[in-house]
Write a protein that holds these residues in place. Structure first.
Motif, mmCIF file in Angstrom:
data_model
loop_
_atom_site.group_PDB
_atom_site.id
_atom_site.type_symbol
_atom_site.label_atom_id
_atom_site.label_comp_id
_atom_site.label_asym_id
_atom_site.label_seq_id
_atom_site.Cartn_x
_atom_site.Cartn_y
_atom_site.Cartn_z
ATOM 1 N N LYS A 1 31.343 4.686 89.507
ATOM 2 C CA LYS A 1 32.132 3.930 90.477
ATOM 3 C C LYS A 1 32.864 4.852 91.450
ATOM 4 O O LYS A 1 33.217 4.435 92.545
ATOM 5 N N ASP A 2 33.087 6.101 91.044
ATOM 6 C CA ASP A 2 33.834 7.037 91.867
ATOM 7 C C ASP A 2 32.971 7.523 93.041
ATOM 8 O O ASP A 2 31.909 8.119 92.831
ATOM 9 N N VAL A 3 33.430 7.276 94.255
ATOM 10 C CA VAL A 3 32.636 7.601 95.443
ATOM 11 C C VAL A 3 32.398 9.107 95.552
ATOM 12 O O VAL A 3 31.296 9.557 95.909
ATOM 13 N N GLY A 4 33.409 9.903 95.227
ATOM 14 C CA GLY A 4 33.255 11.357 95.301
ATOM 15 C C GLY A 4 32.182 11.863 94.360
ATOM 16 O O GLY A 4 31.341 12.695 94.744
ATOM 17 N N ALA A 5 32.195 11.373 93.120
ATOM 18 C CA ALA A 5 31.190 11.798 92.147
ATOM 19 C C ALA A 5 29.791 11.333 92.560
ATOM 20 O O ALA A 5 28.801 12.055 92.383
ATOM 21 N N ILE A 6 29.704 10.128 93.114
ATOM 22 C CA ILE A 6 28.411 9.626 93.578
ATOM 23 C C ILE A 6 27.869 10.502 94.699
ATOM 24 O O ILE A 6 26.686 10.873 94.714
ATOM 25 N N ASN A 7 28.718 10.866 95.651
ATOM 26 C CA ASN A 7 28.281 11.714 96.765
ATOM 27 C C ASN A 7 27.871 13.102 96.296
ATOM 28 O O ASN A 7 26.941 13.703 96.841
ATOM 29 N N ASP A 8 28.558 13.632 95.279
ATOM 30 C CA ASP A 8 28.169 14.934 94.731
ATOM 31 C C ASP A 8 26.758 14.871 94.166
ATOM 32 O O ASP A 8 25.944 15.790 94.356
ATOM 33 N N ARG A 9 26.450 13.795 93.453
ATOM 34 C CA ARG A 9 25.098 13.638 92.913
ATOM 35 C C ARG A 9 24.072 13.525 94.032
ATOM 36 O O ARG A 9 23.003 14.135 93.996
ATOM 37 N N LEU A 10 24.396 12.726 95.033
ATOM 38 C CA LEU A 10 23.466 12.541 96.146
ATOM 39 C C LEU A 10 23.231 13.845 96.899
ATOM 40 O O LEU A 10 22.101 14.136 97.329
ATOM 41 N N ASP A 11 24.282 14.647 97.064
ATOM 42 C CA ASP A 11 24.137 15.937 97.741
ATOM 43 C C ASP A 11 23.195 16.861 96.962
ATOM 44 O O ASP A 11 22.350 17.547 97.548
ATOM 45 N N ALA A 12 23.361 16.871 95.624
ATOM 46 C CA ALA A 12 22.502 17.730 94.799
ATOM 47 C C ALA A 12 21.043 17.269 94.866
ATOM 48 O O ALA A 12 20.126 18.085 95.000
ATOM 49 N N VAL A 13 20.843 15.960 94.783
ATOM 50 C CA VAL A 13 19.484 15.429 94.861
ATOM 51 C C VAL A 13 18.877 15.697 96.237
ATOM 52 O O VAL A 13 17.724 16.123 96.356
ATOM 53 N N GLY A 14 19.666 15.462 97.279
ATOM 54 C CA GLY A 14 19.177 15.690 98.636
ATOM 55 C C GLY A 14 18.784 17.139 98.874
ATOM 56 O O GLY A 14 17.770 17.420 99.535
ATOM 57 N N PHE A 15 19.556 18.059 98.320
ATOM 58 C CA PHE A 15 19.241 19.480 98.476
ATOM 59 C C PHE A 15 17.893 19.814 97.852
ATOM 60 O O PHE A 15 17.052 20.486 98.456
#
Length: 298
Positions: free
Chosen positions: A222-236
Motif C-alpha cells: 500500500k505504501d507508494v514509496g515502496a511500490i515505486n522502489d520496486r517499479l524502479d528496480a524492475v524498470g532498470f
C-alpha cells in the motif's frame, strides 16, 4: 550403546527438510490470538504471528475479525495454533480447513503477553523491542504461543529468526478470500498452482526467488514509496537485457542459503548445507560485482 532421546516433534508447520518442503513456497506456522472482549483496538479483533522456521521469515499483524479468512488465504500457513478453548469452534475450523492447514490446539496459558515480549527479546538478542516497531498486547500473545510451540517441538533449540515485519491491512492491500479465489493469484479455483497468475508469470530460477515472487503477488503493498522502489528496480532490469541475463546466469547456480542456515542452527545440518552457505556467499560476491559494474560495465 546408543543414547536414545526425543530430539524434535515433527508437525506440518515446523518442517525444515528440503525433501519434505516445496522449494518454491514458504511453509508458515501461524498463531492466532483473540481479544477476550471481542475487540483489542478499534477495528482489530485478532492478531496473527507467522513464522517460516525453514527460512526465519517472521510476520505479525493485527486484523479485524471480518478480515481473518482473507489474511489466512494470504499467508497460506501449513499449521494454525489456537487456544484449546476455541479448537471446537466450527466457524474457525471451517476457515482453517478452507486453506488446507492443520488446526493445532495449544494451552490458553501459552498466549501470554509478558512471555511473548521476553521470548522475542531473547530470540532477537536485544534488550528492548521498540526498535522493531510497536507491538500490541494481542500481537505479543500470538508471538508467545508461536515461539513456545517452536521451543516445544524443537526441544529447546532456537530457530533463526529474522526481525519481524508488519503485515496485514495496515501495510498490505486487504483482499478478501472470495476475491483472492476469483482472481486466482497464487492458486487456481481448484486450489492448484497451475493456471494461476503466479504460474503464468513465474520465470524465477531459484527457490528463494520463487518464494519472493509468491509473496509479492499474494501481498500487494500500500505504501507508494515502496511500490515505486520496486517499479524502479524492475524498470532498470527490463531496460538492461545483458545485465539481466548475466544475473540470471549467476542465480541459476546459487543454492538456497535461506533454508540451509536454519538447519545448521538447529544442529541437523549436513556438509551439503555448509557447502550451500559457502557457494551462496561466493555467488553473492559475483552478483554484487556484476551489479556494481552496472549495465555499462558489460
Amino acid at each position: 550403546v546408543v543414547r536414545r532421546d526425543v530430539i524434535r516433534l515433527v508437525t506440518p508447520g515446523t518442517l525444515t527438510e528440503d525433501v519434505l518442503l516445496d522449494a518454491r513456497r514458504s511453509n508458515f506456522l501461524l498463531a492466532l490470538a483473540f481479544a477476550p472482549d471481542g475487540r483489542a483496538e478499534p477495528g482489530a479483533d485478532n492478531a496473527l504471528a507467522s513464522l517460516d522456521i525453514s527460512t526465519g521469515e517472521f510476520q505479525v499483524a493485527e486484523i479485524a475479525g471480518a478480515d481473518l479468512q482473507g489474511e489466512l488465504a494470504r499467508v497460506l500457513p501449513s499449521e494454525v495454533l489456537v487456544d484449546d478453548g476455541r479448537a471446537g469452534d466450527k466457524s474457525l475450523r471451517s476457515k482453517v480447513d478452507l486453506i488446507g492447514a492443520a488446526l493445532t490446539p495449544v494451552p490458553r496459558a501459552s498466549f501470554d503477553q509478558i512471555v511473548g515480549e521476553r521470548m522475542l527479546k531473547a530470540q532477537l538478542g536485544v534488550a528492548a523491542i521498540d526498535g522493531f516497531g510497536r507491538f500490541s498486547r494481542l500481537e505479543l500473545q500470538a508471538v508467545a504461543a508461536l515461539l513456545r510451540y517452536v521451543e516445544l517441538t524443537q526441544i529447546g533449540r532456537r530457530p533463526v529468526l529474522r526481525p519481524p515485519h508488519r503485515s496485514g491491512p495496515r501495510t498490505l492491500m486487504a483482499i478478501d478470500a472470495a476475491t483472492r479465489a476469483n482472481l486466482e493469484l497464487v492458486r487456481s479455483a481448484a486450489g492448484e498452482k497451475h493456471d494461476s497468475l503466479l504460474a503464468a508469470i513465474d520465470r524465477t530460477v531459484t527457490g528463494a526467488g520463487a518464494r519472493e515472487l509468491h509473496s509479492r503477488i499474494a501481498s500487494p503493498l500500500k505504501d507508494v514509496g515502496a511500490i515505486n522502489d520496486r517499479l524502479d528496480a524492475v524498470g532498470f532490469l527490463v531496460g538492461a537485457r545483458l545485465l539481466r541475463d548475466r544475473l540470471r546466469e549467476h542465480l541459476r547456480s546459487t543454492p538456497d542459503m535461506a533454508r540451509a542456515l536454519p538447519r545448521l542452527a538447529f544442529g541437523r545440518g549436513s556438509p551439503r548445507d555448509l557447502g550451500a552457505i559457502r557457494d551462496g556467499l561466493a555467488s553473492a560476491s559475483l552478483i554484487a560485482a556484476v551489479l556494481a559494474r552496472g549495465a555499462d560495465g558489460l
